[in-house]
Design an enzyme around this catalytic site. Sequence first.
Site, PDB file in Angstrom:
ATOM      1  N   LYS A  63       0.800  -1.229   0.000  1.00  0.00           N
ATOM      2  CA  LYS A  63       0.000   0.000   0.000  1.00  0.00           C
ATOM      3  C   LYS A  63       0.835   1.282   0.000  1.00  0.00           C
ATOM      4  O   LYS A  63       0.305   2.349  -0.302  1.00  0.00           O
ATOM      5  CB  LYS A  63      -0.948   0.013   1.201  1.00  0.00           C
ATOM      6  CG  LYS A  63      -2.050  -1.020   1.071  1.00  0.00           C
ATOM      7  CD  LYS A  63      -3.336  -0.496   1.577  1.00  0.00           C
ATOM      8  CE  LYS A  63      -4.438  -1.489   1.270  1.00  0.00           C
ATOM      9  NZ  LYS A  63      -5.682  -1.105   1.851  1.00  0.00           N
ATOM     10  N   CYS A  81       1.180   4.736  15.349  1.00  0.00           N
ATOM     11  CA  CYS A  81       0.671   3.422  15.742  1.00  0.00           C
ATOM     12  C   CYS A  81       0.193   3.586  17.183  1.00  0.00           C
ATOM     13  O   CYS A  81      -0.194   4.676  17.582  1.00  0.00           O
ATOM     14  CB  CYS A  81       1.729   2.332  15.570  1.00  0.00           C
ATOM     15  SG  CYS A  81       3.236   2.609  16.523  1.00  0.00           S
ATOM     16  N   GLN A  85       6.549   3.922  18.547  1.00  0.00           N
ATOM     17  CA  GLN A  85       7.929   3.531  18.832  1.00  0.00           C
ATOM     18  C   GLN A  85       8.504   2.651  17.727  1.00  0.00           C
ATOM     19  O   GLN A  85       9.700   2.665  17.494  1.00  0.00           O
ATOM     20  CB  GLN A  85       8.008   2.780  20.154  1.00  0.00           C
ATOM     21  CG  GLN A  85       7.718   3.650  21.334  1.00  0.00           C
ATOM     22  CD  GLN A  85       7.768   2.892  22.647  1.00  0.00           C
ATOM     23  OE1 GLN A  85       7.831   1.666  22.684  1.00  0.00           O
ATOM     24  NE2 GLN A  85       7.724   3.626  23.738  1.00  0.00           N
TER      25      GLN A  85
END
Length: 161
Positions: A63, A81, A85
């Site tokens: 993607k 996210c 990290q």
Amino acid sequence: MSNITLGNLSYISREELAEQLKTSSSAPSLPSHLAIIDVRDSDHVGGHIRGSTWVPSSELDYKTPELVRTLKDKEVVVFHCALSQQRGPSAALRYIRERERLDQGRGGEKETGDGEEKEPGKEKGQKVLVLRGGFTQWQDKYGPDKGLTEAWQKDIWEFGY
């Protein structure tokens, strides 16, 4: 080969990002200059930043070229996210490197025109950032705010990540 590494990525705080969303006249959608890419996988449950696009990290291999094409006109692209990290920074780095690869294929230049190289993540005027602290820190402050967070579920987050 790109000289950009995880160590020289740029970050944005939750407060700075929230301010951009709050001052947007295009609510409930994102400001037209901004894209937020959420790369959480199964941990995507429990809410997301208003207007963000969910692209699970497990799908980034195929993607990323599509993201580069569809986001080419955005001034700012923010990746995150859960904690920002690992997956968020890795996705930002992958995006920047893919954009460079595609630009080189089109004969694109990495220089500003005055002999100086551009700052990493800012080629063609686009700034690529990582949300510091990821969605976990975001929801800690802005989870209940329906103007900033969609589908937030308090019971999922009340005891921490």
